[in-house]
Design a protein around this motif. Structure first.
Motif, PDB file in Angstrom:
ATOM      1  N   GLY A 148      26.801  54.559  32.730  1.00  0.00           N
ATOM      2  CA  GLY A 148      26.518  55.455  33.900  1.00  0.00           C
ATOM      3  C   GLY A 148      26.673  56.865  33.695  1.00  0.00           C
ATOM      4  N   ILE A 149      27.807  57.380  32.963  1.00  0.00           N
ATOM      5  CA  ILE A 149      27.993  58.652  32.870  1.00  0.00           C
ATOM      6  C   ILE A 149      26.600  59.436  32.142  1.00  0.00           C
ATOM      7  CG2 ILE A 149      29.424  60.454  31.447  1.00  0.00           C
ATOM      8  CD1 ILE A 149      31.865  58.586  32.371  1.00  0.00           C
ATOM      9  N   LYS A 150      26.305  58.735  31.052  1.00  0.00           N
ATOM     10  CA  LYS A 150      25.198  58.966  30.248  1.00  0.00           C
ATOM     11  C   LYS A 150      23.924  59.240  31.127  1.00  0.00           C
ATOM     12  CE  LYS A 150      22.755  57.898  25.925  1.00  0.00           C
ATOM     13  NZ  LYS A 150      22.501  56.558  25.265  1.00  0.00           N
ATOM     14  N   ASP A 151      23.654  58.395  32.088  1.00  0.00           N
ATOM     15  CA  ASP A 151      22.530  58.488  32.632  1.00  0.00           C
ATOM     16  C   ASP A 151      22.509  59.499  33.763  1.00  0.00           C
ATOM     17  OD1 ASP A 151      21.638  56.142  31.698  1.00  0.00           O
ATOM     18  OD2 ASP A 151      22.276  54.726  33.153  1.00  0.00           O
ATOM     19  N   ALA A 152      23.966  59.837  34.508  1.00  0.00           N
ATOM     20  CA  ALA A 152      24.016  60.785  35.331  1.00  0.00           C
ATOM     21  C   ALA A 152      23.766  62.190  34.722  1.00  0.00           C
ATOM     22  CB  ALA A 152      25.409  60.649  36.123  1.00  0.00           C
ATOM     23  N   GLU A 153      24.343  62.436  33.424  1.00  0.00           N
ATOM     24  CA  GLU A 153      24.331  63.463  32.584  1.00  0.00           C
ATOM     25  C   GLU A 153      22.770  63.702  32.321  1.00  0.00           C
ATOM     26  OE1 GLU A 153      28.724  63.937  30.782  1.00  0.00           O
ATOM     27  OE2 GLU A 153      27.040  62.830  29.614  1.00  0.00           O
ATOM     28  N   GLU A 154      22.084  62.885  32.073  1.00  0.00           N
ATOM     29  CA  GLU A 154      20.572  63.057  31.639  1.00  0.00           C
ATOM     30  C   GLU A 154      19.833  63.228  32.889  1.00  0.00           C
ATOM     31  OE1 GLU A 154      19.395  59.294  29.833  1.00  0.00           O
ATOM     32  OE2 GLU A 154      20.267  59.727  27.802  1.00  0.00           O
ATOM     33  N   LEU A 155      20.135  62.716  33.885  1.00  0.00           N
ATOM     34  CA  LEU A 155      19.494  62.929  35.262  1.00  0.00           C
ATOM     35  C   LEU A 155      19.852  64.396  35.787  1.00  0.00           C
ATOM     36  CD1 LEU A 155      17.940  61.376  37.409  1.00  0.00           C
ATOM     37  CD2 LEU A 155      20.060  61.113  38.787  1.00  0.00           C
ATOM     38  N   LEU A 156      20.830  64.802  35.644  1.00  0.00           N
ATOM     39  CA  LEU A 156      21.344  66.278  35.911  1.00  0.00           C
ATOM     40  C   LEU A 156      20.567  67.456  35.133  1.00  0.00           C
ATOM     41  CD1 LEU A 156      25.145  66.130  36.641  1.00  0.00           C
ATOM     42  CD2 LEU A 156      23.307  66.973  38.278  1.00  0.00           C
ATOM     43  N   GLY A 157      20.363  66.958  33.865  1.00  0.00           N
ATOM     44  CA  GLY A 157      19.386  67.917  32.936  1.00  0.00           C
ATOM     45  C   GLY A 157      17.692  68.001  33.655  1.00  0.00           C
ATOM     46  N   GLU A 158      17.646  67.189  34.301  1.00  0.00           N
ATOM     47  CA  GLU A 158      16.159  67.138  34.731  1.00  0.00           C
ATOM     48  C   GLU A 158      16.065  68.111  36.014  1.00  0.00           C
ATOM     49  OE1 GLU A 158      14.880  63.276  35.789  1.00  0.00           O
ATOM     50  OE2 GLU A 158      15.317  62.473  33.793  1.00  0.00           O
ATOM     51  N   ASN A 159      14.791  68.325  36.478  1.00  0.00           N
ATOM     52  CA  ASN A 159      14.638  69.413  37.481  1.00  0.00           C
ATOM     53  C   ASN A 159      14.853  68.758  39.008  1.00  0.00           C
ATOM     54  OD1 ASN A 159      14.105  71.976  38.837  1.00  0.00           O
ATOM     55  ND2 ASN A 159      12.003  71.854  38.313  1.00  0.00           N
ATOM     56  N   LEU A 160      15.886  68.820  39.531  1.00  0.00           N
ATOM     57  CA  LEU A 160      16.325  67.947  40.712  1.00  0.00           C
ATOM     58  C   LEU A 160      16.124  68.867  41.827  1.00  0.00           C
ATOM     59  CD1 LEU A 160      19.112  65.696  39.494  1.00  0.00           C
ATOM     60  CD2 LEU A 160      16.597  64.914  39.568  1.00  0.00           C
TER      61      LEU A 160
ATOM     62  N   GLU B 193      19.582  68.070  46.980  1.00  0.00           N
ATOM     63  CA  GLU B 193      20.620  66.881  47.505  1.00  0.00           C
ATOM     64  C   GLU B 193      20.474  65.950  46.325  1.00  0.00           C
ATOM     65  OE1 GLU B 193      19.918  63.573  50.784  1.00  0.00           O
ATOM     66  OE2 GLU B 193      18.373  65.082  50.905  1.00  0.00           O
ATOM     67  N   MET B 194      19.632  65.748  45.404  1.00  0.00           N
ATOM     68  CA  MET B 194      19.665  64.573  44.540  1.00  0.00           C
ATOM     69  C   MET B 194      20.706  65.267  43.264  1.00  0.00           C
ATOM     70  SD  MET B 194      17.759  62.019  44.445  1.00  0.00           S
ATOM     71  CE  MET B 194      17.548  61.453  42.927  1.00  0.00           C
ATOM     72  N   ALA B 195      20.630  66.573  43.117  1.00  0.00           N
ATOM     73  CA  ALA B 195      21.578  67.103  42.152  1.00  0.00           C
ATOM     74  C   ALA B 195      23.208  66.764  42.604  1.00  0.00           C
ATOM     75  CB  ALA B 195      21.216  68.600  41.931  1.00  0.00           C
ATOM     76  N   GLU B 196      23.109  67.086  43.893  1.00  0.00           N
ATOM     77  CA  GLU B 196      24.535  66.932  44.520  1.00  0.00           C
ATOM     78  C   GLU B 196      25.027  65.564  44.276  1.00  0.00           C
ATOM     79  OE1 GLU B 196      27.859  68.415  45.695  1.00  0.00           O
ATOM     80  OE2 GLU B 196      26.309  69.650  45.363  1.00  0.00           O
ATOM     81  N   MET B 197      24.208  64.583  44.633  1.00  0.00           N
ATOM     82  CA  MET B 197      24.538  63.287  44.648  1.00  0.00           C
ATOM     83  C   MET B 197      25.085  62.856  43.082  1.00  0.00           C
ATOM     84  SD  MET B 197      21.686  61.402  47.137  1.00  0.00           S
ATOM     85  CE  MET B 197      21.870  59.759  46.441  1.00  0.00           C
ATOM     86  N   ALA B 198      23.991  63.296  42.171  1.00  0.00           N
ATOM     87  CA  ALA B 198      24.318  62.993  40.790  1.00  0.00           C
ATOM     88  C   ALA B 198      25.542  63.558  40.024  1.00  0.00           C
ATOM     89  CB  ALA B 198      23.217  63.587  39.840  1.00  0.00           C
ATOM     90  N   LYS B 199      25.929  64.693  40.915  1.00  0.00           N
ATOM     91  CA  LYS B 199      27.031  65.584  40.508  1.00  0.00           C
ATOM     92  C   LYS B 199      28.408  64.607  40.853  1.00  0.00           C
ATOM     93  CE  LYS B 199      25.939  70.390  40.104  1.00  0.00           C
ATOM     94  NZ  LYS B 199      25.741  71.491  40.781  1.00  0.00           N
ATOM     95  N   GLU B 200      28.254  63.949  42.127  1.00  0.00           N
ATOM     96  CA  GLU B 200      29.328  63.244  42.911  1.00  0.00           C
ATOM     97  C   GLU B 200      29.234  62.119  41.831  1.00  0.00           C
ATOM     98  OE1 GLU B 200      30.170  61.615  47.253  1.00  0.00           O
ATOM     99  OE2 GLU B 200      29.084  63.508  47.206  1.00  0.00           O
TER     100      GLU B 200
END
Length: 357
Positions: free
Chosen positions: A57-69, A72-79
């Motif tokens: 889950g950490i790996k997926d969230a970090e990859e997601l944050l590397g994308e152009n979000l 709102e989506m970036a805040e959810m991923a960080k949380e």
């Protein structure tokens, strides 16, 4: 550490297959052994599996944050990433504790001996209070209590009571109860209202199987004598009381609770085996403690471990500095808060020692 966890998970899966094998099911002894092994590793496997999910889950969230979000989506991923990292730390600590070497006696039944010590009648009454407390705690755990021998005083206390407690992981929870327990209260016989201090001692021994400790017949002296008990029932009519002396250690066990000499001998042998096993274990522990002091200790029987103060409704465990203002609840068998704290303290100390060693 993770290789070890993977090996435990692989073994757990193998056990699941073995326990559905008809050949294993038909072999009661083997089925019970494998079921026990599976039960003992279940929590470790569950925590490890959750740990792997969290790492993914950490790996997926970090990859997601590397994308152009969007924001709102970036805040959810960080949380989510923050929550998962916190959970990962908690799981890592839990795993370290689960991988600590297990006490081989933890899943055993016990023989508990409670004796009134300093304080005469009041000490015997307090021994009775402790006996009732452990009985109620055992009931709440779903354990079975069998009184093996009891020496009751005229006012309803106990000079001595020996009981066997059987069930799941009895020793793991009650092993820290060995030692001197002190009570501070106004005895019912005290006309001046003065607070008296009395003590009772508790000894907790794991039940020893014949395969674990072999006691040769030549090492036991057996004396048969007439039971003496309250009210004169069957007293001096049948020689049913049994006294066993283990010659190499000098340990003596006398049993007269049953009318049958054979039953008294069986009970006496159980207690004798436990006491001899306990003495050998303590000698080994003393050698070990010469280099390392046990955090909570299950050793020195004269060590004052706990005080029960009636005027202030207070219980204090001196080994870990824990004070609880719930004496009435503790004596009603609600011991979980104390026992959980002792287990946690011991595990944490062992963990620190392992990391520092």
């Amino acid at each position: 550490m993770y290789d070890q966890l993977q090996a435990i998970e692989d073994r757990y899966e193998e056990l699941g297959e073995l326990l559905s094998d008809p050949d294993v099911i038909s072999d009661t002894q083997r089925f019970m052994e494998l079921s026990k092994e599976e039960a003992n590793t279940r929590e470790t496997v569950e925590v490890y599996r959750r740990y792997k999910q969290v790492v993914d889950g950490i790996k997926d969230a970090e990859e997601l944050l590397g994308e152009n979000l969007d924001d709102e989506m970036a805040e959810m991923a960080k949380e989510e990433l923050s929550d998962l990292k916190k959970e990962k730390e908690v799981l890592e600590d839990r795993i370290k504790i689960l991988l600590l070497p297990k006490d081989p006696n933890d899943d055993k039944n016990i023989i508990m001996e409670i004796r009134g010590a300093a304080g005469g009648d009041e000490a015997a009454l307090f021994a009775g209070d402790l006996f009732n407390m452990y009985q109620k705690y055992a009931e709440a755990q779903g354990w079975k209590v069998e009184v093996m021998d009891a020496n009751i005083t005229g006012i309803g206390g106990y000079k001595e009571v020996i009981m066997m407690i059987t069930g799941d992981n009895v020793y793991s929870k009650l092993k820290y109860e060995s030692g001197a327990h002190r009570v501070q209260r106004v005895p019912s016989t005290e006309s001046q209202g003065r607070i008296h201090t009395s003590t009772a001692t508790v000894v907790v021994m794991p039940e020893a199987e014949e395969v674990e400790i072999e006691i040769a017949d030549k090492d036991i002296r057996t004396d048969i004598y007439h039971a003496s008990g309250a009210g004169g029932q069957h007293v001096n009519k049948t020689a049913s009381a049994v006294r066993l002396t283990h010659i190499p250690t000098g340990i003596v066990v006398a049993m007269q609770d049953e009318r049958s000499q054979l039953k008294n001998r069986e009970k006496a042998m159980k207690v004798l085996r436990a006491r001899v096993y306990d003495q050998i274990s303590h000698e080994a522990q003393s050698e070990y403690d010469a280099t390392r002091k046990s955090a909570v200790g299950t050793g020195d029987r004269s060590e004052r471990i706990r005080t029960y103060n009636f005027p202030q409704n207070r219980v204090t465990d001196h080994r870990i500095g824990l004070t609880i203002q719930k004496l009435d609840q503790i004596l009603a068998g609600k011991l979980d808060e104390i026992i959980d704290a002792l287990i946690m303290y011991d595990q944490t100390s062992k963990l620190e020692e392992m990391q520092n060693g």
